[in-house]
Design a protein around this motif. Sequence first.
Motif, PDB file in Angstrom:
ATOM      1  N   GLY A 218      -6.879  -3.384   7.112  1.00  0.00           N
ATOM      2  CA  GLY A 218      -5.916  -2.131   7.303  1.00  0.00           C
ATOM      3  C   GLY A 218      -6.417  -1.074   6.168  1.00  0.00           C
ATOM      4  N   TYR A 219      -6.356  -0.134   6.192  1.00  0.00           N
ATOM      5  CA  TYR A 219      -5.984   0.865   5.596  1.00  0.00           C
ATOM      6  C   TYR A 219      -5.813   0.667   4.262  1.00  0.00           C
ATOM      7  N   SER A 220      -6.735   1.612   3.284  1.00  0.00           N
ATOM      8  CA  SER A 220      -6.372   0.694   1.368  1.00  0.00           C
ATOM      9  C   SER A 220      -6.848   1.589   0.898  1.00  0.00           C
ATOM     10  N   SER A 221      -6.344   2.913  -0.481  1.00  0.00           N
ATOM     11  CA  SER A 221      -7.216   3.221  -1.383  1.00  0.00           C
ATOM     12  C   SER A 221      -8.154   2.103  -2.442  1.00  0.00           C
ATOM     13  N   VAL A 222      -9.003   2.751  -3.332  1.00  0.00           N
ATOM     14  CA  VAL A 222      -9.600   2.180  -4.231  1.00  0.00           C
ATOM     15  C   VAL A 222      -9.205   2.885  -5.320  1.00  0.00           C
TER      16      VAL A 222
ATOM     17  N   GLN B  47       0.849  -1.181  -0.023  1.00  0.00           N
ATOM     18  CA  GLN B  47      -0.231   0.040  -0.214  1.00  0.00           C
ATOM     19  C   GLN B  47       0.627   1.622  -0.017  1.00  0.00           C
ATOM     20  N   ASP B  48       0.493   2.154  -0.685  1.00  0.00           N
ATOM     21  CA  ASP B  48       1.171   3.419  -1.149  1.00  0.00           C
ATOM     22  C   ASP B  48       0.627   4.206  -0.916  1.00  0.00           C
ATOM     23  N   PRO B  49       1.274   5.379  -0.686  1.00  0.00           N
ATOM     24  CA  PRO B  49       0.016   7.010  -0.246  1.00  0.00           C
ATOM     25  C   PRO B  49      -0.982   7.042  -1.987  1.00  0.00           C
ATOM     26  N   PRO B  50      -2.004   7.631  -1.666  1.00  0.00           N
ATOM     27  CA  PRO B  50      -2.960   7.716  -2.766  1.00  0.00           C
ATOM     28  C   PRO B  50      -1.894   7.930  -3.956  1.00  0.00           C
TER      29      PRO B  50
ATOM     30  N   TYR C 264       0.560  -6.498  -5.379  1.00  0.00           N
ATOM     31  CA  TYR C 264      -0.112  -5.630  -4.599  1.00  0.00           C
ATOM     32  C   TYR C 264       0.100  -5.783  -3.266  1.00  0.00           C
ATOM     33  N   PHE C 265      -0.329  -5.238  -2.212  1.00  0.00           N
ATOM     34  CA  PHE C 265      -0.993  -5.755  -1.335  1.00  0.00           C
ATOM     35  C   PHE C 265      -1.816  -4.189  -1.365  1.00  0.00           C
ATOM     36  N   ASN C 266      -2.953  -4.001  -1.224  1.00  0.00           N
ATOM     37  CA  ASN C 266      -4.243  -2.771  -0.674  1.00  0.00           C
ATOM     38  C   ASN C 266      -3.550  -3.320   0.484  1.00  0.00           C
ATOM     39  N   ASP C 267      -2.891  -2.716   1.515  1.00  0.00           N
ATOM     40  CA  ASP C 267      -3.469  -2.975   2.888  1.00  0.00           C
ATOM     41  C   ASP C 267      -2.365  -2.408   3.553  1.00  0.00           C
TER      42      ASP C 267
END
Length: 195
Positions: free
Chosen positions: A90-94, A41-44, A126-129
């Motif tokens: 966890g924190y994630s993005s769309v 998970q990267d910043p958006p 890629y982990f969106n977490d």
Amino acid sequence: LDPSPFDVLVFGPGGVPPPDPYVVEKLDEFVHAGGGLIRIQDPPHVTAQYYGLASPVTQAVGWTLRAGTQVVDATSPIVSGLPTTSSLSGYSSVYTLRPDAQVVKTWNDGVPMTVAYRYGAGRVVYFNDLWAAYPDIWEGDLVYGLTLMDQTLKYVRAPDHDCNTNQVPDDCDILSGTSEDCTGNYIFNSKNVKD
């Protein structure tokens, strides 16, 4: 940047400087030639411009705490033997994915959580977490998270041995139960060290 001594690169979240075209080019070359890449998970604002064509993510928006995951591709060696649901959070993005990216797990709200992607001869997951970067406290289910990461590392590692020629490394085939070690090579990695 010279990633050649490595089989797999892991990029975690954090402060990301503006993209350096030289670094993006070297990363693209590494993965395209068969290197493995795990992105967490990267910043958006961090999109393909930071990772080039080796990125399954082309655009991301938002930042939300999500809970609970489900497997959507049970044939992937990344989730082999894992329960189809988990209590990970966890924190994630769309985000927007490249058309050939494969969603392996989603959050309970349907947002992709784990994505597999082939780029040239290499593999990317890629982990969106955000909390995947802290496997010692992987929020919600430590054992599930550690197993998921272990299987991901095996999946993205360069396919040095593929005795049944299905384009899946032997260690992933054996892990998922789809083949035996038909060459009896004990699955040596590219450093010629027994796994």
